[in-house]
Design an enzyme around this catalytic site. Sequence first.
Site, PDB file in Angstrom:
ATOM      1  N   PHE A 291     -17.605 -60.763 -35.492  1.00 53.92           N
ATOM      2  CA  PHE A 291     -18.304 -61.614 -34.511  1.00 53.92           C
ATOM      3  C   PHE A 291     -17.266 -62.078 -33.509  1.00 53.92           C
ATOM      4  O   PHE A 291     -16.216 -62.588 -33.904  1.00 53.92           O
ATOM      5  CB  PHE A 291     -18.920 -62.861 -35.161  1.00 53.92           C
ATOM      6  CG  PHE A 291     -19.378 -63.883 -34.144  1.00 53.92           C
ATOM      7  CD1 PHE A 291     -20.703 -63.928 -33.722  1.00 53.92           C
ATOM      8  CD2 PHE A 291     -18.473 -64.777 -33.564  1.00 53.92           C
ATOM      9  CE1 PHE A 291     -21.111 -64.852 -32.760  1.00 53.92           C
ATOM     10  CE2 PHE A 291     -18.879 -65.692 -32.594  1.00 53.92           C
ATOM     11  CZ  PHE A 291     -20.207 -65.728 -32.200  1.00 53.92           C
ATOM     12  N   GLU A 292     -17.559 -61.906 -32.242  1.00 52.36           N
ATOM     13  CA  GLU A 292     -16.705 -62.479 -31.194  1.00 52.36           C
ATOM     14  C   GLU A 292     -17.578 -62.693 -29.975  1.00 52.36           C
ATOM     15  O   GLU A 292     -18.397 -61.830 -29.657  1.00 52.36           O
ATOM     16  CB  GLU A 292     -15.610 -61.490 -30.750  1.00 52.36           C
ATOM     17  CG  GLU A 292     -14.483 -61.258 -31.691  1.00 52.36           C
ATOM     18  CD  GLU A 292     -13.504 -60.188 -31.185  1.00 52.36           C
ATOM     19  OE1 GLU A 292     -13.945 -59.221 -30.531  1.00 52.36           O
ATOM     20  OE2 GLU A 292     -12.309 -60.337 -31.439  1.00 52.36           O
ATOM     21  N   ILE A 293     -17.401 -63.825 -29.326  1.00 47.98           N
ATOM     22  CA  ILE A 293     -17.884 -63.953 -27.952  1.00 47.98           C
ATOM     23  C   ILE A 293     -16.621 -64.255 -27.167  1.00 47.98           C
ATOM     24  O   ILE A 293     -15.871 -65.179 -27.529  1.00 47.98           O
ATOM     25  CB  ILE A 293     -18.919 -65.086 -27.785  1.00 47.98           C
ATOM     26  CG1 ILE A 293     -20.151 -64.798 -28.653  1.00 47.98           C
ATOM     27  CG2 ILE A 293     -19.323 -65.228 -26.314  1.00 47.98           C
ATOM     28  CD1 ILE A 293     -21.200 -65.898 -28.631  1.00 47.98           C
ATOM     29  N   HIS A 328      -6.346 -59.634 -32.381  1.00 45.43           N
ATOM     30  CA  HIS A 328      -7.011 -60.547 -31.428  1.00 45.43           C
ATOM     31  C   HIS A 328      -6.645 -62.002 -31.730  1.00 45.43           C
ATOM     32  O   HIS A 328      -6.417 -62.798 -30.812  1.00 45.43           O
ATOM     33  CB  HIS A 328      -8.538 -60.409 -31.535  1.00 45.43           C
ATOM     34  CG  HIS A 328      -9.068 -59.140 -30.949  1.00 45.43           C
ATOM     35  ND1 HIS A 328     -10.414 -58.859 -30.876  1.00 45.43           N
ATOM     36  CD2 HIS A 328      -8.451 -58.080 -30.399  1.00 45.43           C
ATOM     37  CE1 HIS A 328     -10.591 -57.675 -30.317  1.00 45.43           C
ATOM     38  NE2 HIS A 328      -9.419 -57.172 -30.021  1.00 45.43           N
TER      39      HIS A 328
END
Length: 405
Positions: A291-293, A328
């Site tokens: 999950f990443e925004i 990241h």
Amino acid sequence: MAGQQRYLRYIVFALVCLVLLLFISSSSSVPTAHWPTSKPKTEDVKASQPSAAAQDALKPATPPTTPNPHSSLSPATASGDRMNATFVTLARNEDLWEIIKSIRSVEDRFNRNYNYDWVFLNDKEFSDEFKRTTTAIVSGKTKYGLIPKEHWSFPDFIDQDRAAKVREEMKEAQIIYGDSISYRHMCRYESGFFFRHKLLLDYEWYWRVEPSVSFHCDISYDPFKFMADKKKTYSFTISLHEYEATIPTLWSTVKNFTKTHPQYVSEDNSMAWISDDNGETYNNCHFWSNFEIGNLNWLRSKPYLDFFEALDQAGGFFYERWGDAPVHSIAAALFLKKDQIHFFNDIAYTHVPFTHCPTGEQFRLDHKCTCQSEDNFDWKGYSCTDKYYEVMDMERPVGYEREQD
Ligand SMILES: Nc1nc2c(ncn2[C@@H]2O[C@H](COP(=O)(O)OP(=O)(O)O)[C@@H](O)[C@H]2O)c(=O)[nH]1
Ligand SMILES: [Mg+2]
């Protein structure tokens, strides 16, 4: 003469009648059919519409209970500014039925009201079945991209024998995905290339979605807009410790990089979250990147690209099994300011085997959640979210102690 006059009178009378008829028909109170203005997504929707009269004939004698004017049904498309944003999914054709579940969950909880686009990327051509099935279920536009070969292959400086030996050893040691070549290409691609794919160049924001994930509570605002308004760059829902055996030399490579590029390290960074000894060693905490925004322009910026390039040259994607999550996360923790990172506590999410379910019953009731307090991973020992609260000086939610074991 008298005959001619009578003839003229007839003509005038006929004209008056005609004008009257025209007037009556134009002011008729028969309503015209009113159809939704949204564009049809498939050919099937274009079937000819029944006339208003035919519709009246179909109306039941008692008024239907839906739509219920008193309910709080969401509008077809939520109001407010739209962000230049897209969902992005890396997937194989065989992931179709698992990504379909993820999409349904995203759409039900959020995107059916926002209709954001969805970009799908693959190292092989997507099948027609994959395209038509996903297009049918995404409310926004769908786009399908083939990954260029040079972004999904061994760089020439990689020693193939050494890489093969490592895979053999990791297999022996039963390290998850330890012997997989494709998993390594995937991690390297997610670390350094997806945001440079031609289809993503049009967007500023991305929300990464993987197959087999689910969202458990209504998301009744636009997280992309939240990120933009609050000047956030990267976000997460679940954090945890990385499996040490997959990244033995990652931290020393990072330290080499920051030594030669000290200007990239932000002053108000989150080093305290990823290191317990002020940068000497890595404590393995990372944001779970399935999950990443996040902001694509940040990933496309020189500091991040230089960072990725340095890691890539060190060869750890192939000589070890570096994941895109620690890559990241370390970049976000070191190159961003603390307040550019956001914990989406209100986005309840599962990627097996971990779930983030917001602490506090009232929130879960208000947002129609389908996860339970005991599912929540935030406060368990293997999570790094408790440490995140500490480093960010955030107040823990009421009742968090009860979810610790
Ligand atoms: N196109 C493509 N996608 C892949 C490949 N391997 C993994 N993925 C995708 O990469 C993401 C991570 O893979 P996944 O199997 O979920 O790994 P895990 O979550 O770490 O267990 C998912 O979106 C997968 O669909 C591959 O070989 N080709
Ligand atoms: Mg996954």
